[in-house]
Design an enzyme around this catalytic site. Structure first.
Site: not given
Length: 362
Positions: A79, A275
């Protein structure tokens, strides 16, 4: 949809941050076995992890990292959109979800509330130390998921690409209360790769173990590589654009212009954030509608037709016979690109070829 029929789905996502074929990627990246000759004149230079998973049908990617004494393996979701690395933790666990491995047993090395790493996890002005001896945290994600826990330090078992082993003590979250999000993955926790001080790469850099560089490339066939440090990439094969100084919390090249088939679409001022924790890449409504109109126009009169009966994604096509792979329809689709302003009048383009935004639905 008829029996045996295969549809091509429009799926807007980034399969790879290097925007290259698997063959080009393998040429651009130096294998771990050959990396020794490129290691800088200091101990190691990069840490390399194999990535597991795929876009379809799994829908996520993860790496395996060994943590604790003795070291135990954990599957962590990559992440880049958040800083904190955390594991589901038996502290005991108030609310945890099913995971591939037994819950992490926390160390006794608590991070104090006044530690700068703890401060980095809290908004300015909202930093209260009700328990000075420990750092309580709560992180929330865009898909509605969250983790509540306490910050601890423990040993991470890592290897440089030249074979040297290292065992730094790094801060991570002991998550004893989790709420799963809409994109729930059966993993042990999150690997926070964000730009903040509590991020795993920032911690390694602060200890002088690697430079503050993180990169990953995800293969269209599944899997890929994640690396920390600057000793593994060939800069001559990388297209560069600087990260924005305005959006410092995320990896953002700043403002982009949407291109289709090598031409500007008129859609400008798109704020872009990379992301890796998101399954899809999302466009705002105006950009998405413009792009779908252009795609439909491009396919007008061709041998593909829309397939509204397939509910997998909003935009779907089918042909006269099943597709074996995306290459079967590549000739019908043009390249999508995000153009970022660079020095002078030049613009750096991040290209999304058809393989990067189409998947096959069976």
């Amino acid at each position: 949809m008829g029996k045996g029929q295969v549809n091509v789905l429009m799926l807007l996502l980034f399969l790879t941050l290097c925007s290259a074929s698997d063959q080009k990627w393998r040429k651009a990246m130096i294998s771990a076995e050959k990396a020794t000759s490129l290691v800088m004149n200091r101990v190691g230079s990069s840490i390399l992890f194999p990535i597991h998973g795929n876009v379809y049908p799994t829908g996520y990617y993860n790496v395996t990292i060994k943590i604790g004494q003795p070291p135990k393996p954990y599957f962590l979701d990559l992440d880049t959109g958040s800083d904190l690395t955390w594991l589901q933790c038996d502290a005991p666990c108030v609310h945890c979800v099913e995971a591939p491995h037994p819950f992490y047993q926390p160390s006794n090395d608590l991070v104090a509330c006044r530690d700068p790493l703890c401060a980095a996890l809290h908004p300015p002005g909202d930093y209260k130390c009700e328990s000075p001896e420990q750092c309580d945290y709560e992180v929330e994600y865009a898909d509605g998921g969250s983790s509540l826990g306490v910050l601890v330090r423990d040993v991470f078992s890592l290897n440089y690409t030249n074979g040297i082993q290292l065992s730094p003590r790094l801060a991570l979250g002991c998550g004893y209360d989790q709420i799963p999000g809409a994109s729930r993955h059966p993993l042990d926790g999150i690997l926070g790769l964000g730009r903040g001080k509590s991020g795993i790469v920032s911690q390694l850099q602060s200890q002088g173990l690697v430079r503050n560089v993180v990169g990953h490339c995800l293969s269209g066939k599944g899997g890929g590589f994640l690396f920390f440090g600057d000793g593994l990439y060939d800069s001559s094969r990388v297209t560069w654009t600087s990260m924005s100084q305005e959006f410092t919390k995320y990896y953002s090249p700043g403002i982009a212009e949407l291109h289709f088939g090598g031409k500007a679409t008129g859609i400008k001022n798109l704020i872009v954030v990379f992301d890796s924790g998101s399954s899809y890449t999302y466009l705002n409504s105006q950009a998405y509608q413009t792009l779908t109109v252009l795609l439909k126009k491009e396919l007008g009169g061709r041998s593909l037709k829309e397939a509204p009966e397939d509910q997998t994604l909003p935009l779907c096509w089918k042909g006269r016979k099943p597709f074996k792979n995306v290459k079967d329809v590549k000739k019908y689709f043009k390249t999508i690109a995000l153009a970022f302003a660079s020095s002078g009048r030049t613009k750096t383009q991040f290209e999304l070829h058809p393989e990067a935004y189409l998947i096959i639905s069976f």
